[in-house]
Design an enzyme around this catalytic site. Structure first.
Site, PDB file in Angstrom:
ATOM      1  N   ASN A   1       0.854  -1.192   0.000  1.00  0.00           N
ATOM      2  CA  ASN A   1       0.000   0.000   0.000  1.00  0.00           C
ATOM      3  C   ASN A   1       0.892   1.245   0.000  1.00  0.00           C
ATOM      4  O   ASN A   1       2.120   1.144   0.096  1.00  0.00           O
ATOM      5  CB  ASN A   1      -1.029  -0.030   1.138  1.00  0.00           C
ATOM      6  CG  ASN A   1      -0.400   0.107   2.517  1.00  0.00           C
ATOM      7  OD1 ASN A   1       0.654   0.714   2.681  1.00  0.00           O
ATOM      8  ND2 ASN A   1      -1.044  -0.477   3.516  1.00  0.00           N
TER       9      ASN A   1
ATOM     10  N   ASP B   1      -5.652  -7.886   1.271  1.00  0.00           N
ATOM     11  CA  ASP B   1      -5.403  -9.307   1.003  1.00  0.00           C
ATOM     12  C   ASP B   1      -6.277  -9.793  -0.163  1.00  0.00           C
ATOM     13  O   ASP B   1      -5.829 -10.601  -0.983  1.00  0.00           O
ATOM     14  CB  ASP B   1      -5.697 -10.144   2.253  1.00  0.00           C
ATOM     15  CG  ASP B   1      -4.813  -9.746   3.423  1.00  0.00           C
ATOM     16  OD1 ASP B   1      -3.649  -9.382   3.186  1.00  0.00           O
ATOM     17  OD2 ASP B   1      -5.289  -9.782   4.570  1.00  0.00           O
TER      18      ASP B   1
HETATM   19  O1  RIB Z   1      -4.612  -7.993   6.484  1.00  0.00           O
HETATM   20  C1  RIB Z   1      -5.554  -8.267   7.478  1.00  0.00           C
HETATM   21  C2  RIB Z   1      -5.014  -9.261   8.446  1.00  0.00           C
HETATM   22  O2  RIB Z   1      -3.908  -8.689   9.110  1.00  0.00           O
HETATM   23  C3  RIB Z   1      -5.961  -9.672   9.552  1.00  0.00           C
HETATM   24  O3  RIB Z   1      -6.790 -10.750   9.191  1.00  0.00           O
HETATM   25  C4  RIB Z   1      -5.031  -9.957  10.715  1.00  0.00           C
HETATM   26  O4  RIB Z   1      -4.979 -11.306  11.048  1.00  0.00           O
HETATM   27  C5  RIB Z   1      -3.666  -9.416  10.299  1.00  0.00           C
HETATM   28  O5  RIB Z   1      -2.795 -10.414   9.961  1.00  0.00           O
END
Ligand code: RIB
Length: 282
Positions: free
Chosen positions: A176, A227
């Site tokens: 990011n 993610d």
């Molecule tokens: O990117 C989000 C994640 O970051 C969450 O699910 C938490 O577990 C951390 O690892």
């Protein structure tokens, strides 16, 4: 054919609490009832990639405990193979996730089993893409990069310095805007910089090659949106989409993922992204 994706990464149990405003330093605030969700950047990216049509295997470690079982069940339900996930004596890593009503969040990860993440090189060497993040030990990340024969993607989150040895192995770097700024030095290869709800920019050896703007949605929880972007981008890119096409799909997927509470709850399927993109262009 569905691209074969190996995710070598973290698996966390997320303890999520919602509050009108995130606490400041030294401040105590009240929150909603605590809720447990499966999370971890690695597991989230695996689920996102599987829902977007990838043939996904997860490599990492959980504790022999209830949070670990919850995380593995969530991966399996999304079609991710968890056969190679190790069960270790340390507890499953846990993230305390504080979500403000505006959608902003703060996360603290209490480490545990992720420090014992492991894999066997032969298990990932035939994958079309291998994805790693920075919630597991550097030695495991480098070993994954050396074993990968397809696309090797690093999501440099949570951000830390990328060693020269690792940088040489990376084909696709996804960060990011804040992580990009913290890296501090130019990165070669394909670098994708996300910026929340703002424009995503892809650079090839420092030159802008594509841009995309995420669709506007009423975000409830942005945890896991980055993610979702990583998983969706790599599935599209490993399937032969151009960088520009893959960015558009990843932007749509990550925006849709913010509509539900919990990192993995709102991650869309490929069909949902297709119909969203079609309805937005008609
Ligand atoms: O990117 C989000 C994640 O970051 C969450 O699910 C938490 O577990 C951390 O690892």
């Amino acid at each position: 054919m569905a691209p074969r994706i190996a995710v070598v990464g973290s698996i966390n149990a997320d303890l999520v609490v919602q509050m009108p405003k995130l606490p400041g330093r030294g401040e105590t605030v009240s929150s909603s009832e605590p809720k447990w969700f499966p999370g971890g950047k690695g597991a989230n990216q695996a689920v996102a990639a599987a829902r977007m049509g990838g043939n996904v295997s997860m490599f990492g470690a959980v504790g022999d405990d209830e949070p670990g079982q919850m995380c593995l069940a969530a991966l399996s339900q999304s079609g991710v193979s968890v056969e190679a996930v190790a069960k270790v004596s340390s507890p499953t890593s846990t993230a305390l996730v504080m979500v403000e009503h505006s959608g902003e969040n703060q996360i603290v990860v209490a480490d545990g089993a992720n420090q014992h993440a492991s894999f066997d090189s032969t298990q990932i060497s035939s994958a079309d893409a291998v994805i790693v993040q920075f919630e597991i030990p550097e030695s495991v990340i480098i070993a994954a990069g050396k074993a990968a024969t397809g696309i090797f993607c690093l999501n440099a989150a949570p951000v830390r310095t990328i060693s020269d040895e690792l940088a040489e192995l990376v084909d696709v770097l996804i960060v990011n805007e804040h992580e990009f700024a913290e890296l501090g030095k130019p990165q070669s290869g394909l670098v994708i910089v996300t910026a929340g709800a703002n424009e995503v920019v892809a650079y090839q050896d420092g030159q802008v090659v594509a841009k995309s703007v995420p669709p506007v949605v009423a975000a409830l929880d942005t945890v896991g949106a980055g993610d979702t972007f990583v998983g969706a981008f790599i599935v599209a890119y490993a399937s032969g989409a151009s960088v520009s096409q893959a960015l558009d799909r990843a932007c749509a997927a990550s925006a849709l993922s913010t509509l539900k509470l919990g990192a993995q709850s709102g991650m869309p399927t490929a069909t949902e992204v297709d119909s969203f993109l079609n309805s937005n262009t008609n």
